[in-house]
Each structure stands twice: as structure tokens, then as C-alpha cells.
Design a protein around this motif. Sequence first.
Motif, PDB file in Angstrom:
ATOM      1  N   ASN A   1      35.107  43.714  49.376  1.00  0.00           N
ATOM      2  CA  ASN A   1      34.714  42.303  49.307  1.00  0.00           C
ATOM      3  C   ASN A   1      34.123  41.822  47.982  1.00  0.00           C
ATOM      4  O   ASN A   1      33.591  40.723  47.908  1.00  0.00           O
ATOM      5  CB  ASN A   1      33.754  41.937  50.442  1.00  0.00           C
ATOM      6  N   VAL A   2      34.230  42.630  46.952  1.00  0.00           N
ATOM      7  CA  VAL A   2      33.748  42.136  45.663  1.00  0.00           C
ATOM      8  C   VAL A   2      34.754  41.169  45.041  1.00  0.00           C
ATOM      9  O   VAL A   2      34.415  40.421  44.115  1.00  0.00           O
ATOM     10  CB  VAL A   2      33.430  43.281  44.662  1.00  0.00           C
ATOM     11  N   GLY A   3      36.000  41.205  45.529  1.00  0.00           N
ATOM     12  CA  GLY A   3      36.992  40.241  45.028  1.00  0.00           C
ATOM     13  C   GLY A   3      38.185  40.861  44.316  1.00  0.00           C
ATOM     14  O   GLY A   3      38.872  40.193  43.551  1.00  0.00           O
ATOM     15  N   LYS A   4      38.450  42.126  44.601  1.00  0.00           N
ATOM     16  CA  LYS A   4      39.559  42.822  43.930  1.00  0.00           C
ATOM     17  C   LYS A   4      40.903  42.143  44.223  1.00  0.00           C
ATOM     18  O   LYS A   4      41.683  41.876  43.315  1.00  0.00           O
ATOM     19  CB  LYS A   4      39.602  44.293  44.371  1.00  0.00           C
ATOM     20  N   SER A   5      41.138  41.877  45.501  1.00  0.00           N
ATOM     21  CA  SER A   5      42.420  41.259  45.863  1.00  0.00           C
ATOM     22  C   SER A   5      42.535  39.850  45.291  1.00  0.00           C
ATOM     23  O   SER A   5      43.616  39.429  44.862  1.00  0.00           O
ATOM     24  CB  SER A   5      42.580  41.192  47.386  1.00  0.00           C
ATOM     25  N   THR A   6      41.430  39.149  45.281  1.00  0.00           N
ATOM     26  CA  THR A   6      41.439  37.784  44.749  1.00  0.00           C
ATOM     27  C   THR A   6      41.810  37.796  43.263  1.00  0.00           C
ATOM     28  O   THR A   6      42.606  36.973  42.796  1.00  0.00           O
ATOM     29  CB  THR A   6      40.056  37.127  44.941  1.00  0.00           C
TER      30      THR A   6
ATOM     31  N   ASN B   1      32.090  39.749  39.058  1.00  0.00           N
ATOM     32  CA  ASN B   1      32.814  38.653  39.710  1.00  0.00           C
ATOM     33  C   ASN B   1      31.869  37.688  40.440  1.00  0.00           C
ATOM     34  O   ASN B   1      30.701  37.991  40.656  1.00  0.00           O
ATOM     35  CB  ASN B   1      33.839  39.238  40.689  1.00  0.00           C
ATOM     36  N   LYS B   2      32.419  36.555  40.803  1.00  0.00           N
ATOM     37  CA  LYS B   2      31.733  35.518  41.584  1.00  0.00           C
ATOM     38  C   LYS B   2      30.614  34.849  40.795  1.00  0.00           C
ATOM     39  O   LYS B   2      29.582  34.465  41.355  1.00  0.00           O
ATOM     40  CB  LYS B   2      31.199  36.074  42.919  1.00  0.00           C
TER      41      LYS B   2
ATOM     42  N   ASP C   1      30.633  32.050  39.734  1.00  0.00           N
ATOM     43  CA  ASP C   1      30.525  30.654  40.197  1.00  0.00           C
ATOM     44  C   ASP C   1      29.412  30.498  41.234  1.00  0.00           C
ATOM     45  O   ASP C   1      28.955  29.390  41.501  1.00  0.00           O
ATOM     46  CB  ASP C   1      31.867  30.193  40.790  1.00  0.00           C
TER      47      ASP C   1
ATOM     48  N   SER D   1      35.071  34.554  37.411  1.00  0.00           N
ATOM     49  CA  SER D   1      35.224  34.095  38.781  1.00  0.00           C
ATOM     50  C   SER D   1      36.700  34.245  39.129  1.00  0.00           C
ATOM     51  O   SER D   1      37.539  33.506  38.623  1.00  0.00           O
ATOM     52  CB  SER D   1      34.800  32.631  38.934  1.00  0.00           C
ATOM     53  N   ALA D   2      36.989  35.228  39.941  1.00  0.00           N
ATOM     54  CA  ALA D   2      38.382  35.462  40.335  1.00  0.00           C
ATOM     55  C   ALA D   2      38.892  34.269  41.131  1.00  0.00           C
ATOM     56  O   ALA D   2      40.059  33.898  41.048  1.00  0.00           O
ATOM     57  CB  ALA D   2      38.495  36.741  41.159  1.00  0.00           C
ATOM     58  N   LEU D   3      37.971  33.663  41.872  1.00  0.00           N
ATOM     59  CA  LEU D   3      38.347  32.546  42.740  1.00  0.00           C
ATOM     60  C   LEU D   3      38.692  31.301  41.918  1.00  0.00           C
ATOM     61  O   LEU D   3      39.701  30.645  42.148  1.00  0.00           O
ATOM     62  CB  LEU D   3      37.193  32.237  43.695  1.00  0.00           C
TER      63      LEU D   3
HETATM   64  P1  GDP Z   1      38.162  42.863  48.018  1.00  0.00           P
HETATM   65  O1  GDP Z   1      37.761  43.480  49.309  1.00  0.00           O
HETATM   66  O2  GDP Z   1      37.423  43.461  46.883  1.00  0.00           O
HETATM   67  O3  GDP Z   1      39.640  42.877  47.789  1.00  0.00           O
HETATM   68  O4  GDP Z   1      37.688  41.329  48.071  1.00  0.00           O
HETATM   69  P2  GDP Z   1      38.541  40.015  48.367  1.00  0.00           P
HETATM   70  O5  GDP Z   1      39.389  39.664  47.198  1.00  0.00           O
HETATM   71  O6  GDP Z   1      39.198  40.158  49.674  1.00  0.00           O
HETATM   72  O7  GDP Z   1      37.374  38.914  48.422  1.00  0.00           O
HETATM   73  C1  GDP Z   1      36.352  38.958  49.395  1.00  0.00           C
HETATM   74  C2  GDP Z   1      35.777  37.566  49.579  1.00  0.00           C
HETATM   75  O8  GDP Z   1      35.147  37.119  48.383  1.00  0.00           O
HETATM   76  C3  GDP Z   1      36.831  36.530  49.896  1.00  0.00           C
HETATM   77  O9  GDP Z   1      36.300  35.653  50.843  1.00  0.00           O
HETATM   78  C4  GDP Z   1      37.054  35.820  48.581  1.00  0.00           C
HETATM   79  O10 GDP Z   1      37.480  34.487  48.720  1.00  0.00           O
HETATM   80  C5  GDP Z   1      35.676  35.867  47.972  1.00  0.00           C
HETATM   81  N1  GDP Z   1      35.738  35.827  46.500  1.00  0.00           N
HETATM   82  C6  GDP Z   1      36.501  36.584  45.683  1.00  0.00           C
HETATM   83  N2  GDP Z   1      36.307  36.258  44.393  1.00  0.00           N
HETATM   84  C7  GDP Z   1      35.392  35.253  44.373  1.00  0.00           C
HETATM   85  C8  GDP Z   1      34.778  34.487  43.322  1.00  0.00           C
HETATM   86  O11 GDP Z   1      35.030  34.636  42.140  1.00  0.00           O
HETATM   87  N3  GDP Z   1      33.864  33.552  43.729  1.00  0.00           N
HETATM   88  C9  GDP Z   1      33.552  33.334  45.030  1.00  0.00           C
HETATM   89  N4  GDP Z   1      32.652  32.400  45.296  1.00  0.00           N
HETATM   90  N5  GDP Z   1      34.116  34.032  46.033  1.00  0.00           N
HETATM   91  C10 GDP Z   1      35.026  34.985  45.713  1.00  0.00           C
END
Ligand code: GDP
Length: 298
Positions: free
Chosen positions: A18-23, A124-125, A127, A154-156
Motif C-alpha cells: 500500500n505504499v503505492g507501487k502499483s500506482t 510517495n504520497k 500530496d 506523488s504517484a497518484l
Molecule cells: P501497493 O500495494 O504498494 O501496490 O500500493 P497501491 O498502488 O495499490 O496503492 C495503495 C493506495 O494508496 C491506493 O489507494 C492508492 O490510490 C493510494 N496511493 C498511491 N499513491 C498515492 C499518492 O501518491 N498519493 C495518495 N494520496 N495516495 C496514493
Amino acid sequence: MANTEFHSGFVAIIGRPNVGKSTLLNRIVGQKVAIMSDKAQTTRNRIQGIYTTKDTQMVFIDTPGIHKPHSRLGDFMVKSALSTLGEVDAVLFMINADERRGAGDNFIIERLKAVNKPIYLVINKIDQIHPDRLLEIMDQYKDAISWADVYPISALEGNNVDELVATLKSKLPAGPQYYPADQITDHPERFIISELIREKVLDLTRQEVPHSTAVVIDSIKRQDEEKIHIQATIIIERSSQKGIIIGKGGSMLKRIGSMARRDIERLLGDKVYLELWVKVQENWKDRENLLASYGYRQ
Ligand code: GDP
Ligand code: K
Ligand code: MG
């Protein structure tokens, strides 16, 4: 001619869930479902996405073992994850700017110390946080290992992602284009998935259906965060084969489906809902116009 040397390489993205790898991957690779894999690679690592331009190809991989807690299996996984990390060209270690450094991060950091490759800290994040908080979090990590560079992103929302990609690009060695340029946009996993299903059809029916049996993937969609929905059609040439494939009360089709699903889940690293259909299409192989509609291309 200008310098047209091709550069390519493998980049591992690691970090707690959930740190945002997939995003980040989805943003770089540019499509919603960055599911992609190479059968041969699935035991050690998974290809998660491929970024290709006219002079660069970056293959992003996941190394499942590095995230696992300690256990006997974990030991083995960590070893293979580490040898994978020894082979990549760069490692992105991703953290959430909004979370303090914790045991999960330390677990990974300890292992990264043995990795002799450029490791980038990707925060990441951003924002979600106040800039003061960013300095604090940088402080928590600055001496953890010797970072090749630190990128708050911010990956998002995309902040600083292009810069990160540009840096990675500039550091890639000269190398071949490992995968076709359209691979990630064209659902290459379709082919592997159809082969996995076809294999189960042939195995379980003990070759009672001919090898000409085809499996066409009708759609691959992300159903939700946790699950991928796949619809596939098994195409047979004679209606007499239909009964064999469906089985008594649908039992054969169920077995085919559940065995194939297990393999596909392993391939994609995600839960899968697999929906199978059976269709009779006489001489389908000879009918070129049909091939196109079944997604076969030259
Ligand atoms: P993974 O488990 O590392 O692959 O994480 P995900 O990509 O599935 O992201 C987990 C959650 O964090 C999701 O709800 C994303 O929308 C959110 N997220 C990812 N990147 C960001 C970012 O840069 N900013 C914010 N606010 N949320 C993010
Ligand atoms: K997730
Ligand atoms: Mg993910």
C-alpha cells in the motif's frame, strides 16, 4: 545518423504493501491494469510492467520475497529475492511519506544492504503531507543505506514522476529491446493465460479433444482492488466435443476452471475470477476473418 543506441534494463520496485507501487507503475506504464508476466520468471520475480520508447525499454519487476516476514519459506524467498536484486539495474525502494519508518521498512532495508546496485529512495504520497513532514521523513531514512538518489513523488498526481523516470533512463546500460514495443498495451498476458487454460483442457480431458482446440480471452478487467475478472471461450470444432469439456453437470468445466485459475493467479500475483464459455466453431482455424475477431494477430 544520430545516436540511436538502445538502452534497456530491469528495475525492481519494492516497499511495504500500500505504499503505492502499483500506482506508480500504472502511471509510468500508462495503463490501468499493469498486470503482465512472463511464465519463466514467475517463480523468482514477476514482470509488472514494461515502459518502452524508441530508444529505451524499462522492465519493472516485483520481488515478492523481499516483503515477506521471517519463516523457513521466507528465508528461501528472501534469498531468491536478493539474487534477483543483484541482477537488476536499479532498485526503487518506496515508502509512504505519511508513515513513520517501521519494522516492515527496516526488514527490507536490512536486506538492501547486501544489494550492490543503485537504490533509489522514493517517498510517495507527498500530496498528503505538509513539506515540513517531508524533511522529517527524509531524516529518518537518510543514513539507512547509501541512496543513489532520493525522489519525493506523488504517484497518484504525478508530481516528480517524469523526473524519476528520466533519471532511471539516463542510468540504463546499452542493451536490447527485450519485449515487443506494444507488449504492455496489448495485453500480452492474454496469450499466456489462454495457453494455461488450453493446457488444462488437454490434460484433464486426456486428449479426448484435439489440439486444435483454442482458447480465446474475451476480456481481462480489474474487478476491484483485489480481483481480476477474466472471461474466456474454449473453441472446439465439433459439437460432440462439447459434452467432454463440460462434463456431467458441468463438473469438467469446473475442474478446468479452478486449475487454470490457480495458475493464472500465480502468474498475475492477483486473485482471479475466471469465467469460461464453450463454443462450437467448425473449421474455425481456416477462417481468417474469424481469427482476427478472436484476437490473433500476425
Ligand atoms: P501497493 O500495494 O504498494 O501496490 O500500493 P497501491 O498502488 O495499490 O496503492 C495503495 C493506495 O494508496 C491506493 O489507494 C492508492 O490510490 C493510494 N496511493 C498511491 N499513491 C498515492 C499518492 O501518491 N498519493 C495518495 N494520496 N495516495 C496514493
Ligand atoms: K495494494
Ligand atoms: Mg500493488
